[in-house]
Design an enzyme around this catalytic site. Structure first.
Site, short mmCIF file in Angstrom:
data_model
loop_
_atom_site.label_atom_id
_atom_site.label_comp_id
_atom_site.label_asym_id
_atom_site.label_seq_id
_atom_site.Cartn_x
_atom_site.Cartn_y
_atom_site.Cartn_z
N THR A 39 0.83 -1.21 0.00
CA THR A 39 0.00 0.00 0.00
C THR A 39 0.86 1.26 0.00
O THR A 39 0.51 2.26 -0.62
CB THR A 39 -0.95 0.00 1.21
OG1 THR A 39 -1.75 -1.18 1.17
CG2 THR A 39 -1.85 1.22 1.20
N HIS A 42 1.71 1.92 -3.47
CA HIS A 42 0.55 2.49 -4.16
C HIS A 42 0.38 3.96 -3.82
O HIS A 42 0.04 4.79 -4.68
CB HIS A 42 -0.73 1.72 -3.79
CG HIS A 42 -0.86 0.39 -4.47
ND1 HIS A 42 -0.91 0.25 -5.84
CD2 HIS A 42 -0.96 -0.88 -3.97
CE1 HIS A 42 -1.04 -1.03 -6.15
NE2 HIS A 42 -1.07 -1.73 -5.03
N HIS A 58 2.43 2.12 8.34
CA HIS A 58 1.37 1.71 9.26
C HIS A 58 1.66 0.37 9.94
O HIS A 58 0.87 -0.11 10.73
CB HIS A 58 0.02 1.62 8.52
CG HIS A 58 0.06 0.74 7.30
ND1 HIS A 58 0.46 1.20 6.07
CD2 HIS A 58 -0.24 -0.57 7.13
CE1 HIS A 58 0.40 0.21 5.19
NE2 HIS A 58 -0.03 -0.87 5.82
N GLU A 59 2.82 -0.22 9.66
CA GLU A 59 3.25 -1.46 10.31
C GLU A 59 4.46 -1.09 11.18
O GLU A 59 5.55 -0.92 10.65
CB GLU A 59 3.69 -2.51 9.28
CG GLU A 59 2.75 -2.72 8.11
CD GLU A 59 3.38 -3.62 7.04
OE1 GLU A 59 4.54 -4.05 7.20
OE2 GLU A 59 2.69 -3.89 6.04
N CYS A 88 -14.40 5.54 13.29
CA CYS A 88 -15.12 6.57 14.04
C CYS A 88 -15.88 5.99 15.23
O CYS A 88 -16.11 6.67 16.22
CB CYS A 88 -16.08 7.33 13.12
SG CYS A 88 -17.58 6.41 12.64
N CYS A 91 -20.65 5.21 13.20
CA CYS A 91 -21.47 5.01 12.00
C CYS A 91 -22.10 3.62 12.00
O CYS A 91 -21.81 2.77 12.85
CB CYS A 91 -20.62 5.21 10.75
SG CYS A 91 -19.42 3.88 10.43
N CYS A 94 -19.44 0.75 11.83
CA CYS A 94 -18.72 0.54 13.08
C CYS A 94 -19.61 -0.14 14.11
O CYS A 94 -19.16 -1.02 14.86
CB CYS A 94 -18.22 1.88 13.63
SG CYS A 94 -16.80 2.56 12.75
N ASP A 191 4.06 -18.53 -8.21
CA ASP A 191 4.85 -17.31 -8.14
C ASP A 191 5.88 -17.33 -9.26
O ASP A 191 6.11 -18.37 -9.88
CB ASP A 191 5.55 -17.19 -6.78
CG ASP A 191 6.01 -15.77 -6.47
OD1 ASP A 191 5.21 -15.00 -5.93
OD2 ASP A 191 7.16 -15.44 -6.81
N GLY A 257 -4.81 -9.30 -2.50
CA GLY A 257 -3.85 -8.32 -3.00
C GLY A 257 -4.54 -7.01 -3.37
O GLY A 257 -5.67 -6.99 -3.84
#
Length: 343
Positions: A39, A42, A58-59, A88, A91, A94, A191, A257
């Protein structure tokens, strides 16, 4: 503090940015290790939902550096990791346990500044303490494992299912171990890299197939009924279209993916109807960080062998630009100790 900032698509620099002081209910973590996710690439290419400029990442793992008001249960210096999800909590999604589809969805490093920096601030409720037995490298791997756990929950694998998995990178290798643990019988992996296939075979795959030899080894003679489950961990549209061709009757397909936002694939809708296929997506984490943490902490899933490289923040820019080796697994950024002495 020093941070890697993606200022716009295809433009990243390492520069000084303001220190993220914690607000009410938050803690600031001194980052030790942060993983590079597909990500992040990306985001660098402008193919995700992120705003610019942004600090990706974020890891991650690190130690508590500062504790905001209203926070209890933590002390400075404690070893931690954290769920980057910013739901949040109010909503419809959530409130019905679908937080990853939150109407106001956010995540550290995706929609707000993340962990490719000396420090990152995090809601205290997202923070998980880690024991000394868990390295910072392993702890930075819990977030991707939480994505795998969500995918496994979505898939609801049945014991004995025959599985075909495309992609033997770091995420594919975690899926191999998880699919084996969940009860797959035959587990075939495809692969482009033989070394990655060999590792998958060592950790739970029953057969490895080079993508350029797929028609030779996976055909109607060898697999006349296809597979019960097909999973894509590549995010490559051409691979995804190939994967659909191996779905058996009443089979499940899981898109794990991440593709570019504008990607398109062709699917035969008559087969979807006629053969009772189930098509599933798996978006990030859905309250699965703690289950992933326990799985890793107890040694059910092994991660250390998947860390192939450690980079500095400066070296990470060239990694994002590419080219990247097909033989790499998880690449992590190690924040140099000297950075911390500036604040």
């Amino acid at each position: 503090m020093k941070a890697l900032v993606i200022e716009e698509p295809y433009r990243a620099i390492v520069k000084e940015v303001p220190y993220p002081a914690p607000s009410f209910g938050e803690v600031t973590i001194q980052v030790k290790h942060t993983g590079i996710c597909g990500t992040d690439i990306h985001i660098f290419k402008g193919e995700f939902v992120s705003p610019y400029p942004i600090i990706p990442g974020h890891e991650f793992s690190g130690v508590i550096h500062e504790i905001g008001k209203g926070v209890t249960g933590f002390v400075k210096g404690e070893r931690v990791t954290a769920d980057p999800s910013l739901f949040c909590g109010e909503c419809e999604f959530c409130l019905t346990h679908r937080g990853n589809q939150c109407e106001n969805w956010g995540a550290l490093g995706n929609t707000t500044d993340g962990s490719m920096a000396e420090y990152v601030k995090v809601p205290a409720r997202n923070v998980v303490k880690i024991p000394d037995s868990l390295s910072f490298e392993e702890a930075a791997f819990i977030e991707p494992m939480a994505c795998v756990v969500h995918a496994m929950n979505r898939l609801d694998l049945q014991v004995g299912d025959r599985v075909l998995l495309f992609g033997a990178g770091a995420m594919g290798q975690q899926l191999v171990q998880s699919l084996k643990m969940a009860g797959a019988s035959e587990l075939v992996i495809v692969d482009i890299d033989q070394a990655k296939l060999d590792m998958a075979l060592e950790w739970g795959a029953t057969k490895g197939v080079l993508s350029q030899e797929i028609e030779k080894h996976l055909n109607k003679e060898t697999y006349p009924n296809g597979f019960d489950v097909v999973v894509d961990a590549t995010g490559i549209p051409a691979v995804i279209e190939t994967a659909f061709g191996y779905l058996g009757k009443a089979a499940k397909y899981l898109q794990f993916g991440v593709t570019p936002q504008d990607a398109k694939v062709t699917l035969d809708p008559f087969k979807l109807y006629n053969q009772d296929w189930t098509i599933l997506g798996s978006m990030a984490i859905n309250h699965t960080f703690l289950p992933a943490y326990h799985w890793v902490k107890e040694g059910r899933i092994q991660l250390n062998h998947l860390i192939s490289d450690q980079l500095s923040l400066e070296e990470t820019i060239d990694f994002l630009k590419g080219p990247r080796s097909s033989s790499q697994f998880k690449v992590q950024v190690q924040i140099e100790k000297g950075y911390f002495e500036k604040i």
